[in-house]
Design an enzyme around this catalytic site. Structure first.
Site, PDB file in Angstrom:
ATOM      1  N   PRO A 174      94.064  38.125  70.869  1.00 55.36           N
ATOM      2  CA  PRO A 174      94.409  38.460  72.248  1.00 55.36           C
ATOM      3  C   PRO A 174      95.097  37.279  72.937  1.00 55.36           C
ATOM      4  O   PRO A 174      94.677  36.133  72.787  1.00 55.36           O
ATOM      5  CB  PRO A 174      93.044  38.762  72.884  1.00 55.36           C
ATOM      6  CG  PRO A 174      92.183  39.187  71.740  1.00 55.36           C
ATOM      7  CD  PRO A 174      92.641  38.356  70.577  1.00 55.36           C
ATOM      8  N   GLU A 175      96.147  37.570  73.673  1.00 53.41           N
ATOM      9  CA  GLU A 175      96.896  36.517  74.352  1.00 53.41           C
ATOM     10  C   GLU A 175      96.449  36.399  75.805  1.00 53.41           C
ATOM     11  O   GLU A 175      95.534  37.096  76.246  1.00 53.41           O
ATOM     12  CB  GLU A 175      98.388  36.780  74.207  1.00 53.41           C
ATOM     13  CG  GLU A 175      98.773  36.891  72.727  1.00 53.41           C
ATOM     14  CD  GLU A 175     100.262  36.869  72.453  1.00 53.41           C
ATOM     15  OE1 GLU A 175     101.030  36.312  73.264  1.00 53.41           O
ATOM     16  OE2 GLU A 175     100.669  37.393  71.402  1.00 53.41           O
ATOM     17  N   LYS A 219      93.402  31.195  76.569  1.00 47.30           N
ATOM     18  CA  LYS A 219      92.711  32.205  75.769  1.00 47.30           C
ATOM     19  C   LYS A 219      91.195  32.033  75.805  1.00 47.30           C
ATOM     20  O   LYS A 219      90.483  32.684  75.046  1.00 47.30           O
ATOM     21  CB  LYS A 219      93.215  32.148  74.323  1.00 47.30           C
ATOM     22  CG  LYS A 219      94.714  32.398  74.192  1.00 47.30           C
ATOM     23  CD  LYS A 219      95.175  32.288  72.753  1.00 47.30           C
ATOM     24  CE  LYS A 219      96.680  32.445  72.649  1.00 47.30           C
ATOM     25  NZ  LYS A 219      97.157  32.351  71.249  1.00 47.30           N
ATOM     26  N   ARG A 243     101.527  31.332  61.167  1.00 51.41           N
ATOM     27  CA  ARG A 243     101.414  32.511  62.012  1.00 51.41           C
ATOM     28  C   ARG A 243     102.681  33.362  61.890  1.00 51.41           C
ATOM     29  O   ARG A 243     103.770  32.865  61.616  1.00 51.41           O
ATOM     30  CB  ARG A 243     101.208  32.107  63.485  1.00 51.41           C
ATOM     31  CG  ARG A 243      99.967  31.270  63.734  1.00 51.41           C
ATOM     32  CD  ARG A 243      98.701  32.102  63.727  1.00 51.41           C
ATOM     33  NE  ARG A 243      98.709  33.030  64.841  1.00 51.41           N
ATOM     34  CZ  ARG A 243      98.372  32.703  66.104  1.00 51.41           C
ATOM     35  NH1 ARG A 243      98.039  31.468  66.404  1.00 51.41           N
ATOM     36  NH2 ARG A 243      98.378  33.621  67.043  1.00 51.41           N
TER      37      ARG A 243
END
Length: 259
Positions: free
Chosen positions: A2-3, A51, A248
């Site tokens: 989640p950002e 975050k 990533r």
């Protein structure tokens, strides 16, 4: 993972359920804090920091959580049982509501005055009151030889951006992800665009960067590997960035973001 916008929304939900209410139960299901008991203390507030989530409780205490890849906070009526199979790491409950932390990546209990030990390294929060594009640019320019794709994900530079907003921001600015930070003239425009994108999405679920909320039209490149670019028709490329094991996902359009 989640950002920043999703974590911001989570903080909003937690505030609605917990702020100003006295805890009737706290259940830390992590060995380090298994004996901690916050019952009888009122929750002051919950704030997001990039975050990270900080739930501040009376008595100079802060519950710090991080969702990592699989975590979530679920708010439900007090006393309601969680679904079978849920890996519950933390429960904070009052007479009306309970917040259930499922598969949380991090759970800490610290003095509120010591929050800096956990989040003090973070750069300006894209959705926080401390957002400062000049400071974000200063931090980015501290490593001019680094690729912009890696630098944007480094939370020490600016806090809250992840793989989705990295890909969308770089596409919209026409920047190849492997371009060096020192080669980018308008870093202020870049970080300011990232902030506007997160801010536009902070109040609703999902990520929309195209302005079109229809499910198949919400993003420019993210989730569209192998499909034609909405602008030029070039097939969207997919790869990985970063040193193992921290690599990533990255997506880009070779036509709109030339090397």
């Amino acid at each position: 993972m989640p950002e920043g916008d999703a974590v911001y929304r989570t903080a909003t939900r937690l505030r609605g359920a917990l702020d100003g209410r006295v805890l009737t139960r706290s259940d830390f299901r992590v060995p380090r804090h298994a004996t901690a008991d916050l019952a009888g203390r009122a929750v002051v507030t919950t704030v997001s920091r990039g975050k990270h989530l900080l739930t501040r409780v009376e008595g100079d205490l802060t519950v710090h959580t991080h969702l990592r890849m699989d975590g979530s906070w679920r708010v439900m009526e007090a006393g309601r049982r969680t679904a079978p199979g849920d890996l519950v790491r933390l429960i904070l409950a009052n007479q009306q509501w309970q917040a259930v932390g499922i598969r949380l990546g991090m759970v800490d209990l610290v003095r509120t005055g010591d929050e800096g030990r956990l989040v003090g390294h973070l750069g300006p929060d894209l959705l926080g009151p401390d957002w400062d594009p000049d400071e974000a640019v200063r931090r980015l320019r501290g490593a001019p030889g680094r690729t912009i794709g890696e630098a944007l994900l480094d939370q020490r530079n600016l806090a809250g951006i992840g793989t989705i907003y990295r890909a969308e921001t770089l596409f919209l600015r026409g920047i190849w992800p492997w371009k060096k930070v020192g080669e980018i003239e308008d870093l202020t425009g870049l970080v300011s665009l990232a902030q506007r994108l997160l801010d536009a999405n902070k109040s609703h679920a999902g990520t929309v960067t195209t302005g079109d909320r229809r499910p198949a039209y919400q993003t420019w490149v993210y989730g569209r590997a192998g499909r034609p670019c909405r602008r030029c028709g070039t097939r969207i490329s997919r790869g990985e960035m970063g040193a193992q094991p921290q690599e990533r996902l990255i997506l880009w359009c070779a036509g709109c973001q030339p090397s």
